[in-house]
Design a protein around this motif. Structure first.
Motif, PDB file in Angstrom:
ATOM      1  N   THR A 104      17.430 -18.109  51.145  1.00  0.00           N
ATOM      2  CA  THR A 104      18.685 -18.865  51.180  1.00  0.00           C
ATOM      3  C   THR A 104      18.809 -19.674  49.895  1.00  0.00           C
ATOM      4  O   THR A 104      17.811 -20.036  49.262  1.00  0.00           O
ATOM      5  N   THR A 145      20.148 -27.368  56.964  1.00  0.00           N
ATOM      6  CA  THR A 145      19.746 -26.325  56.026  1.00  0.00           C
ATOM      7  C   THR A 145      20.952 -25.440  55.682  1.00  0.00           C
ATOM      8  O   THR A 145      21.982 -25.944  55.269  1.00  0.00           O
ATOM      9  N   GLU A 146      20.869 -24.118  55.863  1.00  0.00           N
ATOM     10  CA  GLU A 146      21.909 -23.195  55.397  1.00  0.00           C
ATOM     11  C   GLU A 146      22.944 -22.864  56.462  1.00  0.00           C
ATOM     12  O   GLU A 146      23.819 -22.023  56.246  1.00  0.00           O
ATOM     13  N   HIS A 186      13.809 -16.387  47.193  1.00  0.00           N
ATOM     14  CA  HIS A 186      14.135 -17.211  48.352  1.00  0.00           C
ATOM     15  C   HIS A 186      15.152 -16.474  49.222  1.00  0.00           C
ATOM     16  O   HIS A 186      15.952 -15.675  48.722  1.00  0.00           O
ATOM     17  N   THR A 242      14.083 -25.687  59.501  1.00  0.00           N
ATOM     18  CA  THR A 242      13.381 -24.461  59.123  1.00  0.00           C
ATOM     19  C   THR A 242      14.349 -23.698  58.237  1.00  0.00           C
ATOM     20  O   THR A 242      15.472 -24.129  58.009  1.00  0.00           O
ATOM     21  N   SER A 243      13.913 -22.569  57.728  1.00  0.00           N
ATOM     22  CA  SER A 243      14.839 -21.731  56.992  1.00  0.00           C
ATOM     23  C   SER A 243      15.917 -21.224  57.954  1.00  0.00           C
ATOM     24  O   SER A 243      15.832 -21.406  59.161  1.00  0.00           O
ATOM     25  N   ASN A 262      17.124 -23.104  50.296  1.00  0.00           N
ATOM     26  CA  ASN A 262      15.680 -23.127  50.064  1.00  0.00           C
ATOM     27  C   ASN A 262      15.361 -23.185  48.575  1.00  0.00           C
ATOM     28  O   ASN A 262      14.470 -23.923  48.146  1.00  0.00           O
ATOM     29  N   HIS A 288       9.840 -17.294  52.677  1.00  0.00           N
ATOM     30  CA  HIS A 288      10.675 -17.258  53.870  1.00  0.00           C
ATOM     31  C   HIS A 288      11.097 -18.641  54.358  1.00  0.00           C
ATOM     32  O   HIS A 288      12.034 -18.752  55.163  1.00  0.00           O
ATOM     33  N   ASN A 289      10.407 -19.674  53.923  1.00  0.00           N
ATOM     34  CA  ASN A 289      10.556 -20.986  54.558  1.00  0.00           C
ATOM     35  C   ASN A 289      11.187 -22.023  53.645  1.00  0.00           C
ATOM     36  O   ASN A 289      11.169 -21.891  52.420  1.00  0.00           O
ATOM     37  N   SER A 290      11.697 -23.068  54.265  1.00  0.00           N
ATOM     38  CA  SER A 290      12.068 -24.271  53.525  1.00  0.00           C
ATOM     39  C   SER A 290      10.805 -25.101  53.324  1.00  0.00           C
ATOM     40  O   SER A 290       9.838 -24.959  54.068  1.00  0.00           O
TER      41      SER A 290
END
Length: 320
Positions: free
Chosen positions: A120, A253-254, A118, A231-232, A123, A94-96
């Motif tokens: 994303t 991130t995304e 993953h 974070t994700s 990630n 769930h996480n980066s």
């Protein structure tokens, strides 16, 4: 098909358990982290069954969905079966990566018998996945409806434990945002946030609401601010877009992938973010149009049906 999965991330699991299987969710007497059982604040179907560790040993299990490293050993101890060897398994990350954005090796990096999923593409890129087979299945959101009214000239922020998590969740940035727009901060353990930031209660209101009350409360705010540094991709950002809220977010991130042009303002330049906040406050029609574009974009990319179809494809591949 019986799927063993722990209750770790309630929002993600709420979408996951809408699938056509029976979901075995461990429960312990203390309902601790390894035995939360069924959700109390989300609506889960009757196909989600609570199972004690003692009953898991003889349970019929077709697939194990892992989400934390220690669940590999926990599965073997509670079921007598080794994930990826005695029973098919996938691992959802769930996480980066936290320790370092480029040199963190995933706990499954030395295995090739458990697919690593993953949430994303960012990630998957940043983790060192080693020889683990990797997939990306992006989030899927159960549509809460177009609830935005924007009647309050305030910005909604959703972050759990903002005081403890600090710079990771951009908590320090909230003080600066609060000089431009009053904030309603939703999440767990947000009490004392205004004092910590040196803000009045009016400029920074904290709310810890049941899930059923969260979305309508968010939607009364004129806009959504996403101050997350690392974070994700936050489900709260996607949920705000589903609600029809215009969003203002850091370009980390995304986020850039999730918020296309016209659906909000994404930047790492604070003056750009502040100007976006001011315009949404001053022009409710602009806020409404931007929020509608955000909702359209989120429904197209992060719909529940696409999420379920992606998971059904992978489950069939892993269990055939």
């Amino acid at each position: 098909m019986n799927v063993l999965v722990w209750h770790v991330h309630g929002s993600w699991l709420t979408s996951f358990v809408q699938g056509p299987h029976t979901f075995l969710v461990p429960v312990t007497p203390d309902r601790g982290p390894d035995g939360l059982g069924r959700a109390r604040t989300w609506r889960w179907p009757s196909t989600v069954r609570e199972v004690s560790p003692a009953d898991l040993h003889d349970a019929d299990i077709d697939l194990v969905v892992l989400q934390r490293p220690h669940e590999l050993a926990l599965t073997r101890r509670w079921t007598g079966r080794r994930p990826g060897i005695d029973v098919p398994a996938v691992y959802v990350e769930h996480n980066s990566p936290h320790e370092t954005p480029v040199d963190t090796r995933h706990p499954l990096a030395d295995r090739d018998d458990v697919p690593l999923v993953h949430v994303t593409h960012f990630n998957r890129l940043m983790w060192d996945n080693g020889r683990a087979p990797t997939e990306v299945i992006e989030h899927g959101i159960i549509d809460p409806g177009h609830l935005w009214t924007g009647e309050e000239a305030r910005a909604a922020v959703v972050v759990n434990e903002p005081v403890r998590r600090g710079r990771t969740t951009g908590t320090d940035l909230l003080a600066r945002f609060a000089h431009t727009v009053p904030l309603d901060v939703f999440g767990m353990r947000t009490e004392g946030l205004a004092d910590r930031l040196g803000l009045s209660a009016a400029r920074c209101r904290s709310h810890d609401l049941p899930q059923g009350e969260l979305h309508p409360a968010m939607a009364r705010c004129r806009l959504y601010v996403h101050p997350i540094r690392w974070t994700s991709l936050g489900l709260s950002l996607l949920e705000a877009m589903f609600l029809g809220m215009p969003v203002v977010a850091l370009d980390t991130t995304e986020v850039r992938e999730a918020v296309p042009e016209g659906a909000g303002v994404v930047s790492n330049r604070f003056e750009v973010l502040e100007e976006a906040v001011r315009r949404f406050l001053a022009d409710p029609d602009h806020a409404r149009a931007t929020g509608e574009a955000a909702r359209t974009a989120a429904r197209a990319r992060y719909g529940e049906r696409r999420f379920r179809d992606d998971w059904e494809r992978l489950i069939k591949e892993v269990t055939r």
